[in-house]
Design a protein around this motif. Structure first.
Motif, PDB file in Angstrom:
ATOM      1  N   LYS A  44      27.285  45.091  44.229  1.00  0.00           N
ATOM      2  CA  LYS A  44      27.670  44.279  45.572  1.00  0.00           C
ATOM      3  C   LYS A  44      28.285  44.984  46.611  1.00  0.00           C
ATOM      4  CE  LYS A  44      28.486  39.783  42.971  1.00  0.00           C
ATOM      5  NZ  LYS A  44      27.539  40.032  41.787  1.00  0.00           N
ATOM      6  N   ILE A  45      27.510  46.232  46.885  1.00  0.00           N
ATOM      7  CA  ILE A  45      28.115  47.265  47.967  1.00  0.00           C
ATOM      8  C   ILE A  45      27.822  46.556  49.251  1.00  0.00           C
ATOM      9  CG2 ILE A  45      27.431  49.387  49.059  1.00  0.00           C
ATOM     10  CD1 ILE A  45      26.566  50.071  45.851  1.00  0.00           C
ATOM     11  N   ASP A  46      28.820  46.526  50.247  1.00  0.00           N
ATOM     12  CA  ASP A  46      29.068  46.482  51.352  1.00  0.00           C
ATOM     13  C   ASP A  46      28.277  47.396  52.513  1.00  0.00           C
ATOM     14  OD1 ASP A  46      29.968  43.401  51.447  1.00  0.00           O
ATOM     15  OD2 ASP A  46      31.819  44.489  50.615  1.00  0.00           O
ATOM     16  N   PHE A  47      29.021  48.319  52.395  1.00  0.00           N
ATOM     17  CA  PHE A  47      28.692  49.671  53.265  1.00  0.00           C
ATOM     18  C   PHE A  47      28.697  50.739  52.439  1.00  0.00           C
ATOM     19  CE2 PHE A  47      31.319  46.449  55.758  1.00  0.00           C
ATOM     20  CZ  PHE A  47      29.915  46.216  56.761  1.00  0.00           C
ATOM     21  N   VAL A  48      27.931  51.971  52.873  1.00  0.00           N
ATOM     22  CA  VAL A  48      27.692  53.053  52.306  1.00  0.00           C
ATOM     23  C   VAL A  48      28.479  54.222  53.193  1.00  0.00           C
ATOM     24  CG1 VAL A  48      26.152  54.793  51.723  1.00  0.00           C
ATOM     25  CG2 VAL A  48      25.750  52.490  51.150  1.00  0.00           C
TER      26      VAL A  48
ATOM     27  N   GLU B 124      19.537  51.554  59.077  1.00  0.00           N
ATOM     28  CA  GLU B 124      18.681  50.696  59.778  1.00  0.00           C
ATOM     29  C   GLU B 124      19.279  49.131  59.466  1.00  0.00           C
ATOM     30  OE1 GLU B 124      14.866  51.678  58.475  1.00  0.00           O
ATOM     31  OE2 GLU B 124      14.858  53.204  60.139  1.00  0.00           O
ATOM     32  N   ALA B 125      19.969  49.368  58.136  1.00  0.00           N
ATOM     33  CA  ALA B 125      20.508  47.719  57.668  1.00  0.00           C
ATOM     34  C   ALA B 125      21.784  47.521  58.191  1.00  0.00           C
ATOM     35  CB  ALA B 125      20.350  47.772  56.300  1.00  0.00           C
ATOM     36  N   GLY B 126      22.197  48.466  59.084  1.00  0.00           N
ATOM     37  CA  GLY B 126      23.701  48.124  59.389  1.00  0.00           C
ATOM     38  C   GLY B 126      24.507  48.563  58.482  1.00  0.00           C
TER      39      GLY B 126
ATOM     40  N   ARG C 283      38.749  39.294  48.308  1.00  0.00           N
ATOM     41  CA  ARG C 283      37.641  39.746  48.915  1.00  0.00           C
ATOM     42  C   ARG C 283      37.574  41.091  49.498  1.00  0.00           C
ATOM     43  NH1 ARG C 283      33.383  41.980  50.360  1.00  0.00           N
ATOM     44  NH2 ARG C 283      31.508  40.657  51.049  1.00  0.00           N
ATOM     45  N   PRO C 284      37.949  42.183  48.845  1.00  0.00           N
ATOM     46  CA  PRO C 284      37.709  43.596  49.549  1.00  0.00           C
ATOM     47  C   PRO C 284      36.645  43.853  49.954  1.00  0.00           C
ATOM     48  CG  PRO C 284      37.820  43.882  47.195  1.00  0.00           C
ATOM     49  CD  PRO C 284      37.970  42.368  47.347  1.00  0.00           C
ATOM     50  N   VAL C 285      36.469  44.701  51.009  1.00  0.00           N
ATOM     51  CA  VAL C 285      34.999  45.139  51.356  1.00  0.00           C
ATOM     52  C   VAL C 285      34.670  46.347  50.356  1.00  0.00           C
ATOM     53  CG1 VAL C 285      33.916  46.543  53.116  1.00  0.00           C
ATOM     54  CG2 VAL C 285      35.831  44.904  53.853  1.00  0.00           C
ATOM     55  N   ARG C 286      33.632  46.205  49.743  1.00  0.00           N
ATOM     56  CA  ARG C 286      33.267  47.138  48.652  1.00  0.00           C
ATOM     57  C   ARG C 286      32.149  48.292  49.429  1.00  0.00           C
ATOM     58  NH1 ARG C 286      33.623  45.253  43.605  1.00  0.00           N
ATOM     59  NH2 ARG C 286      31.572  46.409  42.653  1.00  0.00           N
ATOM     60  N   VAL C 287      32.989  49.527  49.408  1.00  0.00           N
ATOM     61  CA  VAL C 287      32.334  50.647  50.055  1.00  0.00           C
ATOM     62  C   VAL C 287      31.957  51.527  49.134  1.00  0.00           C
ATOM     63  CG1 VAL C 287      32.924  52.474  51.531  1.00  0.00           C
ATOM     64  CG2 VAL C 287      34.085  50.409  51.863  1.00  0.00           C
ATOM     65  N   TYR C 288      30.726  52.162  49.274  1.00  0.00           N
ATOM     66  CA  TYR C 288      30.028  53.250  48.115  1.00  0.00           C
ATOM     67  C   TYR C 288      30.170  54.481  48.673  1.00  0.00           C
ATOM     68  CZ  TYR C 288      26.703  55.206  45.247  1.00  0.00           C
ATOM     69  OH  TYR C 288      25.987  55.968  44.139  1.00  0.00           O
TER      70      TYR C 288
ATOM     71  N   ARG D 291      27.229  38.649  53.180  1.00  0.00           N
ATOM     72  CA  ARG D 291      27.178  40.090  54.060  1.00  0.00           C
ATOM     73  C   ARG D 291      28.155  39.763  54.996  1.00  0.00           C
ATOM     74  NH1 ARG D 291      22.538  43.176  54.731  1.00  0.00           N
ATOM     75  NH2 ARG D 291      24.135  44.228  56.153  1.00  0.00           N
ATOM     76  N   LEU D 292      28.863  41.055  55.279  1.00  0.00           N
ATOM     77  CA  LEU D 292      29.909  41.219  56.164  1.00  0.00           C
ATOM     78  C   LEU D 292      29.319  42.322  57.458  1.00  0.00           C
ATOM     79  CD1 LEU D 292      33.144  42.233  53.973  1.00  0.00           C
ATOM     80  CD2 LEU D 292      32.783  39.968  55.390  1.00  0.00           C
ATOM     81  N   THR D 293      29.871  42.070  58.592  1.00  0.00           N
ATOM     82  CA  THR D 293      29.524  42.937  59.458  1.00  0.00           C
ATOM     83  C   THR D 293      30.549  43.884  59.741  1.00  0.00           C
ATOM     84  OG1 THR D 293      30.613  41.826  61.264  1.00  0.00           O
ATOM     85  CG2 THR D 293      28.308  41.196  60.974  1.00  0.00           C
ATOM     86  N   ILE D 294      30.454  45.000  60.188  1.00  0.00           N
ATOM     87  CA  ILE D 294      31.379  46.127  60.467  1.00  0.00           C
ATOM     88  C   ILE D 294      32.685  45.532  61.046  1.00  0.00           C
ATOM     89  CG2 ILE D 294      32.004  48.316  61.408  1.00  0.00           C
ATOM     90  CD1 ILE D 294      29.474  49.545  60.690  1.00  0.00           C
ATOM     91  N   ALA D 295      32.395  44.721  61.981  1.00  0.00           N
ATOM     92  CA  ALA D 295      33.480  44.203  62.977  1.00  0.00           C
ATOM     93  C   ALA D 295      34.353  43.300  62.038  1.00  0.00           C
ATOM     94  CB  ALA D 295      33.004  43.491  64.086  1.00  0.00           C
ATOM     95  N   GLN D 296      33.614  42.525  61.195  1.00  0.00           N
ATOM     96  CA  GLN D 296      34.507  41.667  60.002  1.00  0.00           C
ATOM     97  C   GLN D 296      35.519  42.403  59.212  1.00  0.00           C
ATOM     98  OE1 GLN D 296      30.961  39.352  58.777  1.00  0.00           O
ATOM     99  NE2 GLN D 296      31.927  37.669  59.884  1.00  0.00           N
ATOM    100  N   ALA D 297      34.735  43.443  58.881  1.00  0.00           N
ATOM    101  CA  ALA D 297      35.238  44.285  57.831  1.00  0.00           C
ATOM    102  C   ALA D 297      36.619  45.045  58.388  1.00  0.00           C
ATOM    103  CB  ALA D 297      34.529  45.406  57.236  1.00  0.00           C
ATOM    104  N   ARG D 298      36.642  45.252  59.785  1.00  0.00           N
ATOM    105  CA  ARG D 298      37.712  46.047  60.364  1.00  0.00           C
ATOM    106  C   ARG D 298      38.808  45.291  60.623  1.00  0.00           C
ATOM    107  NH1 ARG D 298      33.648  50.094  63.721  1.00  0.00           N
ATOM    108  NH2 ARG D 298      33.591  51.903  62.171  1.00  0.00           N
TER     109      ARG D 298
END
Length: 262
Positions: free
Chosen positions: A126-130, A151-153, A39-44, A25-32
């Motif tokens: 394997k979705i990181d963020f929506v 709620e899950a960030g 290891r690309p950030v998987r955005v859905y 799991r990544l935080t938004i701060a890590q992804a930015r």
């Protein structure tokens, strides 16, 4: 060069592309900050994408560029789900899937996407963020279908493009229905293909004749012009009924496309 710029994006169920690195799991701060190349950030991002337009493309562009290194998966809902929860569509699901594959920001298309995202679906892909616009999306008995994602960030907002939407385009077509019907009758389409009644077909063809006559008499004497005006007066009664009903027709027609369209 990215495959999306030289070939259509693959469908998720037809590709063996898997994120090989352990999926932590990544935080938004890590992804930015940026992630390793492998290891690309998987955005859905998901949607109906009916009559695919620049508003759709801009939302996907934002989703793709939220993070320095990202892989954009786009879910497209099926006809059955869309008609059940939102309304009728102009393009069928196959056409909508294909349209998405040719958008330069899309890395992968997920057909028959779910209406509500489950933990199983998020894990499978394997979705990181929506990514979606931040306006609460109420549907299927929920005040906001993305509430649990927020709620899950895992939610990242995009901005809607004002002035263009599928409903806007449909409204334009319905508003100018007479013009399109007359034009396509002139081009050789049959009344049956246009779903135009016998009377309306005669009306449109008659109006076309009036227009042609008006064109012809631009450079002839006043007497001819008077004759055309008389013909036009006779056609007026025929057309008036349609114009009186047009507002009601547009309202009823747009109801097919869901509450946001109306």
């Amino acid at each position: 060069p990215s495959q999306t710029l030289t070939a259509p994006a693959p469908f998720a169920d037809e590709t063996s592309c898997q994120c090989r690195a352990p999926h932590e799991r990544l935080t938004i701060a890590q992804a930015r900050l940026g992630t390793p190349v492998d290891r690309p950030v998987r955005v859905y991002a998901d949607g109906i994408f009916d009559l695919f337009h620049s508003g759709h493309a801009r939302a996907l562009m934002q989703a793709k560029t939220l993070f320095p290194n990202s892989y954009l998966l786009v879910g497209v809902c099926s006809d059955d789900l869309t008609h059940k929860f939102k309304g009728f569509t102009v393009m069928n699901e196959t056409e909508r899937y294909e349209a998405l594959r040719h958008c330069r920001y899309v890395d992968e298309v997920i057909r028959d996407a779910p209406w509500t995202l489950t933990p199983e679906f998020l894990e499978k892909h394997k979705i990181d963020f929506v990514a979606h616009d931040d306006i609460p999306y109420s549907s299927a008995g929920s005040d906001d279908v993305y509430k649990h994602i927020k709620e899950a960030g895992m939610f990242v907002p995009t901005q809607r493009t004002e002035g263009i939407s599928t409903s806007d385009i449909i409204t334009r077509i319905v508003r100018d229905y007479d013009v399109y019907a007359r034009r396509n009758l002139q081009r050789g389409y049959t009344a049956k293909e246009l779903n135009v009644s016998f009377i309306n077909e005669k009306k449109y063809r008659f109006q076309n004749q009036v227009d042609k006559m008006k064109e012809k008499v631009k450079n002839v004497e006043e007497k001819s012009k008077e004759f055309v005006n008389k013909v036009e007066e006779k056609s007026h009664d025929l057309i008036q009924k349609w114009e009186e009903k047009s507002r009601e027709f547009i309202g009823n027609f747009l109801e097919l496309f869901g509450p946001d369209g109306a």
